[in-house]
Design an enzyme around this catalytic site. Structure first.
Site, short mmCIF file in Angstrom:
data_model
loop_
_atom_site.label_atom_id
_atom_site.label_comp_id
_atom_site.label_asym_id
_atom_site.label_seq_id
_atom_site.Cartn_x
_atom_site.Cartn_y
_atom_site.Cartn_z
N PHE A 524 0.87 -1.18 0.00
CA PHE A 524 0.00 0.00 0.00
C PHE A 524 0.91 1.24 0.00
O PHE A 524 1.11 1.87 1.05
CB PHE A 524 -0.90 0.01 1.25
CG PHE A 524 -1.91 -1.10 1.28
CD1 PHE A 524 -3.12 -0.98 0.61
CD2 PHE A 524 -1.66 -2.28 1.99
CE1 PHE A 524 -4.06 -2.01 0.64
CE2 PHE A 524 -2.59 -3.30 2.02
CZ PHE A 524 -3.80 -3.17 1.34
N PHE A 529 2.79 1.41 3.96
CA PHE A 529 3.08 0.11 4.59
C PHE A 529 2.74 -1.03 3.63
O PHE A 529 2.09 -0.84 2.61
CB PHE A 529 2.30 -0.04 5.90
CG PHE A 529 0.84 -0.39 5.74
CD1 PHE A 529 0.42 -1.72 5.73
CD2 PHE A 529 -0.12 0.61 5.59
CE1 PHE A 529 -0.92 -2.04 5.56
CE2 PHE A 529 -1.46 0.30 5.44
CZ PHE A 529 -1.87 -1.03 5.43
N GLU A 531 1.27 -5.14 3.80
CA GLU A 531 0.65 -6.16 4.64
C GLU A 531 1.23 -7.52 4.26
O GLU A 531 1.20 -7.92 3.09
CB GLU A 531 -0.86 -6.17 4.43
CG GLU A 531 -1.55 -7.29 5.20
CD GLU A 531 -2.99 -7.52 4.74
OE1 GLU A 531 -3.69 -8.27 5.42
OE2 GLU A 531 -3.40 -6.95 3.72
N ILE A 532 1.78 -8.25 5.22
CA ILE A 532 2.24 -9.62 5.00
C ILE A 532 1.05 -10.53 5.29
O ILE A 532 0.51 -10.53 6.39
CB ILE A 532 3.44 -9.96 5.90
CG1 ILE A 532 4.64 -9.12 5.47
CG2 ILE A 532 3.76 -11.44 5.83
CD1 ILE A 532 5.87 -9.32 6.30
N VAL A 533 0.64 -11.31 4.27
CA VAL A 533 -0.59 -12.11 4.37
C VAL A 533 -0.27 -13.54 4.80
O VAL A 533 -0.82 -14.06 5.77
CB VAL A 533 -1.34 -12.10 3.02
CG1 VAL A 533 -2.68 -12.80 3.17
CG2 VAL A 533 -1.55 -10.68 2.53
N CYS A 535 3.09 -16.46 5.30
CA CYS A 535 4.54 -16.65 5.37
C CYS A 535 4.77 -18.10 5.80
O CYS A 535 4.34 -18.49 6.89
CB CYS A 535 5.15 -15.67 6.36
SG CYS A 535 6.91 -15.94 6.62
N VAL A 537 7.36 -21.94 5.11
CA VAL A 537 8.36 -22.78 4.44
C VAL A 537 7.92 -24.21 4.66
O VAL A 537 7.48 -24.58 5.76
CB VAL A 537 9.77 -22.56 5.04
CG1 VAL A 537 10.78 -23.53 4.43
CG2 VAL A 537 10.24 -21.12 4.81
N VAL A 543 14.02 -25.05 9.72
CA VAL A 543 15.19 -25.02 10.61
C VAL A 543 16.50 -24.96 9.81
O VAL A 543 17.52 -25.48 10.25
CB VAL A 543 15.21 -26.23 11.60
CG1 VAL A 543 16.00 -25.88 12.85
CG2 VAL A 543 13.81 -26.65 12.00
N TYR A 546 15.94 -20.58 6.23
CA TYR A 546 15.26 -20.06 5.04
C TYR A 546 14.27 -18.94 5.40
O TYR A 546 14.13 -17.96 4.67
CB TYR A 546 14.51 -21.18 4.31
CG TYR A 546 15.41 -22.22 3.66
CD1 TYR A 546 16.68 -21.88 3.21
CD2 TYR A 546 14.99 -23.53 3.49
CE1 TYR A 546 17.50 -22.82 2.62
CE2 TYR A 546 15.80 -24.49 2.89
CZ TYR A 546 17.06 -24.13 2.46
OH TYR A 546 17.87 -25.06 1.85
N GLY A 547 13.56 -19.12 6.53
CA GLY A 547 12.55 -18.13 6.92
C GLY A 547 13.17 -16.76 7.17
O GLY A 547 12.65 -15.73 6.71
N THR A 548 14.30 -16.73 7.88
CA THR A 548 15.00 -15.46 8.15
C THR A 548 15.52 -14.84 6.86
O THR A 548 15.38 -13.64 6.63
CB THR A 548 16.17 -15.72 9.12
OG1 THR A 548 15.64 -16.17 10.36
CG2 THR A 548 16.98 -14.46 9.36
N LEU A 567 3.17 -4.69 8.28
CA LEU A 567 2.14 -5.04 9.25
C LEU A 567 1.68 -6.45 8.95
O LEU A 567 1.61 -6.85 7.78
CB LEU A 567 0.95 -4.08 9.17
CG LEU A 567 1.15 -2.64 9.65
CD1 LEU A 567 -0.12 -1.83 9.44
CD2 LEU A 567 1.56 -2.60 11.11
N ILE A 575 4.17 -15.86 16.32
CA ILE A 575 4.64 -14.66 17.04
C ILE A 575 6.15 -14.73 17.30
O ILE A 575 6.87 -13.75 17.11
CB ILE A 575 3.85 -14.48 18.36
CG1 ILE A 575 2.42 -14.03 18.04
CG2 ILE A 575 4.53 -13.46 19.26
CD1 ILE A 575 1.50 -13.94 19.25
N GLY A 576 6.62 -15.91 17.71
CA GLY A 576 8.06 -16.07 18.00
C GLY A 576 8.91 -15.79 16.77
O GLY A 576 9.94 -15.10 16.86
N ILE A 598 -5.96 -3.18 5.92
CA ILE A 598 -5.41 -4.50 6.27
C ILE A 598 -6.54 -5.46 6.63
O ILE A 598 -7.56 -5.07 7.21
CB ILE A 598 -4.41 -4.35 7.45
CG1 ILE A 598 -3.66 -5.67 7.66
CG2 ILE A 598 -5.07 -3.86 8.71
CD1 ILE A 598 -2.48 -5.53 8.61
N TYR A 601 -8.05 -10.64 11.28
CA TYR A 601 -8.19 -12.06 11.57
C TYR A 601 -8.51 -12.25 13.06
O TYR A 601 -7.91 -11.61 13.92
CB TYR A 601 -6.88 -12.81 11.25
CG TYR A 601 -6.50 -12.77 9.79
CD1 TYR A 601 -6.98 -13.72 8.90
CD2 TYR A 601 -5.65 -11.77 9.32
CE1 TYR A 601 -6.62 -13.68 7.56
CE2 TYR A 601 -5.29 -11.72 7.98
CZ TYR A 601 -5.78 -12.68 7.09
OH TYR A 601 -5.43 -12.64 5.78
#
Length: 791
Positions: A524, A529, A531-533, A535, A537, A543, A546-548, A567, A575-576, A598, A601
């Site tokens: 947007f 900002f 929006e990450i919808v 995410c 792997v 582990v 790849y995620g980072t 956002l 969350i972690g 946004i 949820y």
């Protein structure tokens, strides 16, 4: 300077492919350009290595008289000038500061009193501007074209004023770079993605090589003067071209040789308008030169330049002059105009080669020949293009630029840092961290795999108005499968709808040709900002960092597109992960900006992340690792210095009961300093109350006005390039309120930083400098009254 000879900006084709040459028949002017640039470089190096009195004499010529009685003389002139300019190597080293000025009769010393306490770095910076002024002065007199001459004269006056005021040359213009968006570089990127994304990898690589070659040509192209253009194209927009020609001279061409001025790439600050004005002539001359010199081309370049390049230029020409081409839309990458982004690859022209001014080669200089070639007629040497798809790198200042930067008090000397870096940059000197080690970065394994070509990252999206790309559609289906498996509580229909929605894009992770993970997002730009919808792997590839690495690539992609906030609604399991990526529940984006945009949820937590455009995120852990190595080396050096063994104390045997700590041999060498006898308030509330009273007194002082708020970039251009650790009274008030000052030392350090910064940036005779001194004196009076330091 003769303007006869070859066509404007005509190129030459060398062994490495297309490289530019200066205009003029046979490239004779090009050799003069290189020689002129080298002469200036060596002259600067010689002047900077001369004794301080010699430097003062040189700067005195450009410094106004400071003698009593408001003398109007703006530069010292020798009583007995030599009949011809003396050779640098023949000048007498003896300099008499008492020698009177031919204009005002005051001494040379009266003209340079303001330079008494100036550091060597600042002296060298000013001397660099002096030589640029002299070079431009020669250009003004030798240039025949009226428009070019006028620009040289304006730059001459600007640099002259910078020496008088000891300031940094800042070009004053109604507009600052970039002058048009998208830039030429971005337009060519868009063209490659628009026309060639469907090609196999090898063929696409060839196209990117051609694009890089073309951008390189524009960066070194010599624009024809407005008068020459009027003769060739009488009905063209003369005023518009003249404005662009002036900008090109000021920001791209002259700074190649006068390094006091900021330097920009032509392809990064100009757009379609300038490209249209040069493209036809440029294309014709490039192809003509290619045909003439085809026998000199190496076999591997011949097909590329003689067969592929003409076709590439013809296709690009259509897009340059077409009124409906999508590649010039600012929304092309954002997909708002339906511009699909099949593969996100950045093509950049190589940086312009700049002379090194600390050359030690003993080249003799003839000042009378310096500046005999106008900068507008010169071309610098060309570097080999960077590897295609190279990542964004942190800006690396050139050696002489680093030396010119004023040093903040308390910093580690740059010479020491560079010495340590010389050992660190050797790969053999950096201990490899085991990928299983607790100290290895989360994304280290992923970064190594990307470097070896095991994994790839592509930003892809669907489009409703462009021809479908089979591979992109297969990847989108693969992403839909990964998200569905990893997010079982999310309806499959909903995932499919968003992944294939043209307004959403996905950064996909490809391994062995198949999708193993990705981040689906929606930008947007108007709200500032993204929006990450989704995410995720795939489970058997987790582990591995790849995620980072995915998130780091996404951050770099958004920095390039000037969106600095993410956002997302994270479920309890995510969350972690998001916290590790720099997200928090403290949202920086104003609520009014995202409410209604946004997707909401149930049972999820809204998290945000603010990006720092200065950080190269994909290489961040490598940079931190290097910094740790530097600190480790510095500590080792310090330990080596203080390991000297001193003889034991024998005075106690003679009946001495007590001695001062500072009299112990070697104690001061460790960096120990006597602690002030001021009392440290143990009670936090008492400390807060005392510091609050002192701060209120300081803010109420009549000399506190310059330090009340952070310095605005518009009011002090270049301030944040000089001052790396800014501080002000407003920030101190906020820190005090948040109970940041747990000790008096923290509070005093911040206050001292305000005064140090002011004296670092402003000249001693300025109003700000005087305010800093008076306020500092007042502050320490109040600190002593409060009993925080001894009286």
């Amino acid at each position: 300077i003769s303007r006869a000879g070859g066509p404007q900006g005509s190129p030459a084709i060398g062994a490495a492919g297309l490289v530019p040459a200066a205009p003029g028949a046979g490239g004779t002017e090009g050799s003069g350009a290189a020689g002129g640039s080298a002469r200036i470089a060596v002259k600067k190096a010689q002047l900077r290595s001369s004794p301080r009195p010699k430097k003062l004499e040189k700067l005195g010529v450009y410094s106004s008289c400071k003698a009593e009685g408001a003398c109007k003389c703006n530069g010292w002139k020798s009583q007995n000038p030599p009949p011809t300019p003396p050779r640098t190597d023949q000048q007498s080293s003896a300099v008499n500061l008492q020698e009177p000025c031919r204009s005002c009769s005051h001494t040379l010393g009266d003209h340079v009193t303001h330079l008494e306490n100036v550091s060597e770095e600042e002296m060298n910076r000013l001397l660099g501007i002096v030589l640029d002024v002299e070079y431009l002065y020669t250009c003004v007199h030798k240039e025949e074209d009226a428009d070019t001459k006028q620009v040289y004269f304006s730059l001459f006056k600007l640099l002259r004023k910078s020496i008088l005021q000891m300031g940094k040359p800042m070009l004053e213009a109604q507009e600052s770079p970039p002058f048009e968006k998208p830039s030429i570089e971005q337009g060519v990127n868009n063209f490659v993605q628009y026309k060639f994304s469907h090609l196999p990898s090898k063929e696409r690589q060839t196209i990117m090589e051609l694009a890089k070659m073309f951008l390189n040509q524009i960066n070194y192209w010599q624009l024809e003067t407005p008068s020459q253009r009027r003769q060739r194209v009488p009905n063209d927009d003369a005023a518009g071209y003249k404005a662009n020609y002036t900008r090109w001279l000021c920001y791209c061409n002259v700074p190649q040789f006068c390094d006091s001025l900021p330097r920009y790439e032509t392809t990064q600050i100009f757009g379609r308008t300038l490209l249209r004005s040069v493209f036809t002539v440029m294309r014709k001359q490039l192809l003509e030169q290619a045909r003439q010199e085809k026998d000199k081309l190496p076999p591997e370049k011949r097909t590329l330049i003689l067969t592929h390049f003409p076709k590439f230029l013809s296709m690009l020409e259509e897009e340059v002059y077409s009124h409906s081409s999508p590649i010039w839309s600012q929304d092309f990458l954002a997909g708002a105009s339906g511009g699909q982004i099949p593969i996100h690859t950045v093509i950049s022209a190589p940086p312009v080669a700049r002379p090194l001014y600390y050359s030690t080669s003993p080249v003799s200089i003839d000042p009378s020949t310096c500046g005999s070639v106008s900068p507008a007629r010169k071309t610098a040497s060309v570097l080999e293009p960077n590897p295609v798809g190279e990542k964004r790198k942190p800006s690396e200042p050139l050696p002489h630029e680093e030396n010119k930067r004023p040093r903040v008090v308390g910093d580690i000397p740059m010479d020491l840092i560079n010495e340590v870096m010389a050992t660190i940059t050797d790969p053999a000197a950096i201990p490899e961290t085991s990928l299983l080690s607790a100290h290895s970065a989360r994304d280290e394994a992923a970064r190594l795999e990307e470097r070896r070509g095991v994994i790839e990252f592509h930003v892809i999206g669907n489009s409703l108005n462009q021809k479908p790309n089979k591979r992109i559609l297969m990847w989108l289906v693969g992403l839909q499968n990964v998200f569905s498996h990893q997010l079982p509580r999310m309806p499959k229909e909903y995932i499919t709808r968003l992944v294939f929605d043209p307004k959403h894009k996905t950064l996909s992770l490809i391994k062995d040709g198949r999708v193993i993970g990705g981040i689906c997002f929606r930008m947007f730009p108007s709200q500032g900002f993204t929006e990450i919808v989704f995410c995720a792997v795939t489970s058997n590839e987790q582990v591995k960092g790849y995620g980072t690495h995915l998130m780091n690539h996404l951050k770099e992609y958004h920095i390039k597109h000037e969106i600095l906030n993410f956002l997302t609604y994270a479920d309890e399991y995510a969350i972690g992960y998001f916290k590790k990526q720099g997200f928090s529940k403290d949202i920086k984006v104003p609520k009014a900006k995202y409410v209604g945009y946004i997707k909401d949820y149930e049972g999820a937590t809204l998290m945000g992340c603010e990006l720092n455009p200065s950080i190269p995120y994909t290489e961040f852990s490598v940079i931190i690792k290097k910094q740790k190595e530097i600190i480790k080396k510095l500590i080792e050096r310090k330990q080596a210095q203080i390991r000297k063994v001193y003889p034991g104390l024998s005075c106690f045997k003679e009946g001495v009961r007590q001695i001062p700590i500072e009299s112990i041999p070697g104690i001061r060498e460790t960096g120990w300093k006597p602690v002030g006898k001021g009392k440290e308030l143990k009670d936090p509330d008492q400390l807060y109350s005392t510091l609050k009273t002192i701060l209120q007194h300081v803010k109420s002082h009549q000399n506190a006005w310059p330090f009340m708020e952070p310095v605005k970039k518009t009011e002090a251009p270049g301030y944040y390039q000089v001052i790396r650790f800014p501080m002000d009274l407003k920030t101190m008030s906020e820190r005090l309120k948040s109970r940041y000052y747990t000790t008096r030392k923290l509070f005093m350090a911040d206050m001292q930083r305000i005064f140090t910064n002011c004296r670092e940036y402003n000249p001693p005779e300025s109003e700000y400098y005087k305010c800093a001194n008076l306020l500092e004196k007042f502050f320490y009076t109040k600190i002593k009254e409060a009993g925080l330091i001894e009286k």
